[in-house]
Design a protein around this motif. Structure first.
Motif, PDB file in Angstrom:
ATOM      1  N   VAL A  15       1.046  -1.507  -0.070  1.00  0.00           N
ATOM      2  CA  VAL A  15      -0.282   0.324   0.180  1.00  0.00           C
ATOM      3  C   VAL A  15       0.772   1.287   0.248  1.00  0.00           C
ATOM      4  O   VAL A  15       1.967   1.463   0.625  1.00  0.00           O
ATOM      5  N   TYR A  16       0.478   2.523  -0.645  1.00  0.00           N
ATOM      6  CA  TYR A  16       0.526   3.923  -0.869  1.00  0.00           C
ATOM      7  C   TYR A  16      -0.316   4.599  -0.194  1.00  0.00           C
ATOM      8  O   TYR A  16      -1.629   4.328  -0.317  1.00  0.00           O
ATOM      9  N   ARG A  17      -0.125   5.893   0.114  1.00  0.00           N
ATOM     10  CA  ARG A  17      -1.320   6.148  -0.007  1.00  0.00           C
ATOM     11  C   ARG A  17      -1.209   7.684  -1.144  1.00  0.00           C
ATOM     12  O   ARG A  17       0.008   8.300  -1.462  1.00  0.00           O
ATOM     13  N   THR A  18      -2.416   8.097  -1.601  1.00  0.00           N
ATOM     14  CA  THR A  18      -2.103   8.921  -2.954  1.00  0.00           C
ATOM     15  C   THR A  18      -1.933  10.373  -1.994  1.00  0.00           C
ATOM     16  O   THR A  18      -2.002  10.621  -0.993  1.00  0.00           O
ATOM     17  N   LYS A  19      -2.061  11.971  -3.174  1.00  0.00           N
ATOM     18  CA  LYS A  19      -2.289  13.105  -2.944  1.00  0.00           C
ATOM     19  C   LYS A  19      -3.409  13.344  -1.955  1.00  0.00           C
ATOM     20  O   LYS A  19      -3.144  14.020  -1.442  1.00  0.00           O
ATOM     21  N   ASP A  20      -4.592  12.963  -2.167  1.00  0.00           N
ATOM     22  CA  ASP A  20      -5.561  13.197  -1.312  1.00  0.00           C
ATOM     23  C   ASP A  20      -5.678  12.494  -0.305  1.00  0.00           C
ATOM     24  O   ASP A  20      -6.979  12.008   0.631  1.00  0.00           O
TER      25      ASP A  20
ATOM     26  N   LYS B 126      -6.005   8.972   0.305  1.00  0.00           N
ATOM     27  CA  LYS B 126      -6.517   7.499   0.286  1.00  0.00           C
ATOM     28  C   LYS B 126      -5.467   6.298  -0.009  1.00  0.00           C
ATOM     29  O   LYS B 126      -4.176   6.648  -0.678  1.00  0.00           O
ATOM     30  N   ILE B 127      -5.433   4.798   1.304  1.00  0.00           N
ATOM     31  CA  ILE B 127      -4.652   3.714   0.977  1.00  0.00           C
ATOM     32  C   ILE B 127      -5.095   3.468  -0.065  1.00  0.00           C
ATOM     33  O   ILE B 127      -5.957   2.883  -0.051  1.00  0.00           O
ATOM     34  N   VAL B 128      -4.223   2.796  -1.081  1.00  0.00           N
ATOM     35  CA  VAL B 128      -4.679   2.806  -1.984  1.00  0.00           C
ATOM     36  C   VAL B 128      -3.305   1.222  -2.305  1.00  0.00           C
ATOM     37  O   VAL B 128      -2.539   1.281  -1.805  1.00  0.00           O
ATOM     38  N   VAL B 129      -3.397   0.155  -3.417  1.00  0.00           N
ATOM     39  CA  VAL B 129      -3.026  -0.977  -3.048  1.00  0.00           C
ATOM     40  C   VAL B 129      -1.969  -1.064  -4.168  1.00  0.00           C
ATOM     41  O   VAL B 129      -2.800  -1.193  -5.351  1.00  0.00           O
ATOM     42  N   ILE B 130      -0.884  -1.360  -4.437  1.00  0.00           N
ATOM     43  CA  ILE B 130      -0.178  -0.850  -6.073  1.00  0.00           C
ATOM     44  C   ILE B 130       1.114  -0.627  -4.928  1.00  0.00           C
ATOM     45  O   ILE B 130       2.014  -0.170  -4.101  1.00  0.00           O
ATOM     46  N   HIS B 131       2.192  -1.990  -5.341  1.00  0.00           N
ATOM     47  CA  HIS B 131       3.459  -2.224  -5.019  1.00  0.00           C
ATOM     48  C   HIS B 131       4.886  -1.167  -5.788  1.00  0.00           C
ATOM     49  O   HIS B 131       5.459  -0.491  -4.687  1.00  0.00           O
ATOM     50  N   ASP B 132       4.464  -0.548  -6.805  1.00  0.00           N
ATOM     51  CA  ASP B 132       5.198   0.136  -6.740  1.00  0.00           C
ATOM     52  C   ASP B 132       5.003   2.046  -6.426  1.00  0.00           C
ATOM     53  O   ASP B 132       4.380   2.003  -6.893  1.00  0.00           O
ATOM     54  N   LYS B 133       6.267   2.501  -6.285  1.00  0.00           N
ATOM     55  CA  LYS B 133       5.716   4.514  -6.044  1.00  0.00           C
ATOM     56  C   LYS B 133       4.906   5.110  -7.136  1.00  0.00           C
ATOM     57  O   LYS B 133       4.552   6.085  -7.022  1.00  0.00           O
ATOM     58  N   ASP B 134       5.113   4.110  -8.487  1.00  0.00           N
ATOM     59  CA  ASP B 134       4.575   5.181  -9.594  1.00  0.00           C
ATOM     60  C   ASP B 134       3.943   4.330 -10.492  1.00  0.00           C
ATOM     61  O   ASP B 134       3.741   2.820 -10.291  1.00  0.00           O
ATOM     62  N   THR B 135       3.439   4.435 -11.513  1.00  0.00           N
ATOM     63  CA  THR B 135       2.196   3.544 -11.737  1.00  0.00           C
ATOM     64  C   THR B 135       2.806   2.950 -13.280  1.00  0.00           C
ATOM     65  O   THR B 135       2.031   2.085 -14.072  1.00  0.00           O
ATOM     66  N   LYS B 136       4.069   3.363 -13.787  1.00  0.00           N
ATOM     67  CA  LYS B 136       4.937   3.111 -14.751  1.00  0.00           C
ATOM     68  C   LYS B 136       4.608   1.346 -15.249  1.00  0.00           C
ATOM     69  O   LYS B 136       4.405   0.853 -16.667  1.00  0.00           O
ATOM     70  N   ARG B 137       5.130   0.755 -14.124  1.00  0.00           N
ATOM     71  CA  ARG B 137       5.296  -1.358 -14.375  1.00  0.00           C
ATOM     72  C   ARG B 137       3.626  -1.491 -14.665  1.00  0.00           C
ATOM     73  O   ARG B 137       4.066  -2.703 -16.065  1.00  0.00           O
TER      74      ARG B 137
ATOM     75  N   LYS C 235      -9.710 -15.472   6.788  1.00  0.00           N
ATOM     76  CA  LYS C 235      -8.314 -15.726   6.066  1.00  0.00           C
ATOM     77  C   LYS C 235      -7.920 -14.105   6.559  1.00  0.00           C
ATOM     78  O   LYS C 235      -8.305 -13.700   7.978  1.00  0.00           O
ATOM     79  N   SER C 236      -6.436 -14.286   6.044  1.00  0.00           N
ATOM     80  CA  SER C 236      -6.095 -13.373   6.320  1.00  0.00           C
ATOM     81  C   SER C 236      -5.139 -12.228   5.653  1.00  0.00           C
ATOM     82  O   SER C 236      -5.602 -13.307   4.096  1.00  0.00           O
ATOM     83  N   VAL C 237      -4.965 -11.182   5.767  1.00  0.00           N
ATOM     84  CA  VAL C 237      -4.552 -10.314   4.809  1.00  0.00           C
ATOM     85  C   VAL C 237      -3.084  -9.828   6.124  1.00  0.00           C
ATOM     86  O   VAL C 237      -3.322  -9.616   6.324  1.00  0.00           O
ATOM     87  N   PHE C 238      -2.109  -9.649   4.490  1.00  0.00           N
ATOM     88  CA  PHE C 238      -0.794  -9.427   5.091  1.00  0.00           C
ATOM     89  C   PHE C 238      -0.678  -7.706   4.170  1.00  0.00           C
ATOM     90  O   PHE C 238      -0.360  -8.017   3.384  1.00  0.00           O
ATOM     91  N   ILE C 239      -0.539  -6.285   5.313  1.00  0.00           N
ATOM     92  CA  ILE C 239      -0.887  -5.101   4.847  1.00  0.00           C
ATOM     93  C   ILE C 239       0.630  -4.529   4.320  1.00  0.00           C
ATOM     94  O   ILE C 239       1.184  -4.965   5.215  1.00  0.00           O
ATOM     95  N   GLU C 240       1.257  -4.553   3.588  1.00  0.00           N
ATOM     96  CA  GLU C 240       2.735  -4.200   3.331  1.00  0.00           C
ATOM     97  C   GLU C 240       2.972  -2.996   3.376  1.00  0.00           C
ATOM     98  O   GLU C 240       1.911  -2.205   1.989  1.00  0.00           O
ATOM     99  N   VAL C 241       3.493  -1.829   4.066  1.00  0.00           N
ATOM    100  CA  VAL C 241       3.609  -0.579   3.218  1.00  0.00           C
ATOM    101  C   VAL C 241       4.742  -0.268   3.644  1.00  0.00           C
ATOM    102  O   VAL C 241       5.440  -0.549   3.602  1.00  0.00           O
ATOM    103  N   LYS C 242       4.760   0.048   2.439  1.00  0.00           N
ATOM    104  CA  LYS C 242       6.043   0.988   1.232  1.00  0.00           C
ATOM    105  C   LYS C 242       6.666   2.522   2.313  1.00  0.00           C
ATOM    106  O   LYS C 242       7.981   2.534   1.824  1.00  0.00           O
ATOM    107  N   PRO C 243       5.197   3.536   2.503  1.00  0.00           N
ATOM    108  CA  PRO C 243       5.942   4.763   1.809  1.00  0.00           C
ATOM    109  C   PRO C 243       6.645   4.443   3.986  1.00  0.00           C
ATOM    110  O   PRO C 243       6.870   2.931   4.064  1.00  0.00           O
TER     111      PRO C 243
END
Length: 264
Positions: A54-59, A61-72, A121-129
């Motif tokens: 997860v990352y936090r958006t400019k506004d 919100k917590i979104v699910v994505i691995h990279d700091k950007d969307t290019k890949r 079931k469970s989830v493991f929430i990895e905080v990237k920032p």
């Protein structure tokens, strides 16, 4: 001699305690990583848990994505997550790069992914920032209403783990560490990791499944009362070695396949 004794002791563990199979970024071998489709597929493949980033958006919100950007994952469209609004990110297709059948898949919010978690079931929430995102993260987790034991937080950032445990002592938090000697030259010792884990009040460690993680290493971690998870294992021989060490869980891109292989 000690190595032989400890290995023998570790090899007795699998019969007594099951090992959790955790879908890495969902079932990311078969579906586009960190999407609702990938997480739902992990459940279909009978994963015990799903891991995602997860990352936090400019506004805010917590979104699910691995990279700091969307290019890949957005077909080359490059937006920095922290500098983009949720609406801007949601306009992107993050499924087509994997397979045309996933065209139209969007970057999910944390709430959307948590809503997929079945009973048991469970989830493991990895905080990237860094720790700065913890307040919003915890607020969204609280709103989802899942029991804390089913939503452990994980991070490479020790400050994140410390911040989570300070705010929510009841929430499991595991510190991620790489033991890759080729990349990191000299991996930290088990004693060093235990000392730091205790300092940040981590409930466990999530380590790379490298050769450095042997029976003695695992024994030190477990003797300290810490949970032990490993990543990212797509090789059956490595998975069996990890099971033999008595790890609590194995993160893999192929949860269904790995479970089948380990059952043979």
């Amino acid at each position: 001699m000690l190595h032989t004794i400890l290995t023998g002791l570790a090899m007795t563990l699998p019969a007594d305690r099951p090992v959790e199979i955790v879908g890495h970024r969902g079932a990311s071998h078969d579906a586009p990583e960190n999407t609702v489709a990938a997480v739902k597929l992990a459940w279909d493949q009978k994963a015990d848990a799903a891991e995602f980033d997860v990352y936090r958006t400019k506004d805010g919100k917590i979104v699910v994505i691995h990279d700091k950007d969307t290019k890949r994952t957005a077909g080359g469209v490059n937006k920095v997550v922290a500098e983009s609004t949720l609406a801007e990110l949601r306009a992107l297709d993050v499924g087509a790069w994997k397979d045309k059948k996933y065209a139209g898949e969007r970057i999910p919010t944390l709430a959307e992914v948590l809503a997929t978690v079945p009973a048991g079931k469970s989830v493991f929430i990895e905080v990237k920032p860094g720790p700065e995102v913890v307040p919003e993260l915890l607020a969204e987790m609280k709103a989802a209403g899942l029991p804390p034991e089913r939503t452990p937080v994980i991070s490479f950032n020790a400050g994140v783990i410390a911040a989570v445990k300070k705010a929510r002592p009841d929430l499991p938090a595991y510190w991620i560490v790489s033991l890759n000697a080729a990349k990191d030259k000299t991996p930290p010792t088990a004693a060093e990791l235990v000392t730091k884990a205790k300092e940040i009040r981590a409930d466990g460690l999530d380590l790379s499944a490298s050769p450095a993680l042997d029976a003695e290493y695992a024994k030190v971690v477990r003797a300290a009362g810490l949970k032990l998870y490993v990543w990212t294992v797509n090789d059956v021989a490595v998975a069996r070695r990890m099971v033999g060490l008595g790890v609590d869980g194995i993160t893999t891109d192929r949860p269904g396949w790995l479970r089948e292989q380990l059952a043979r």
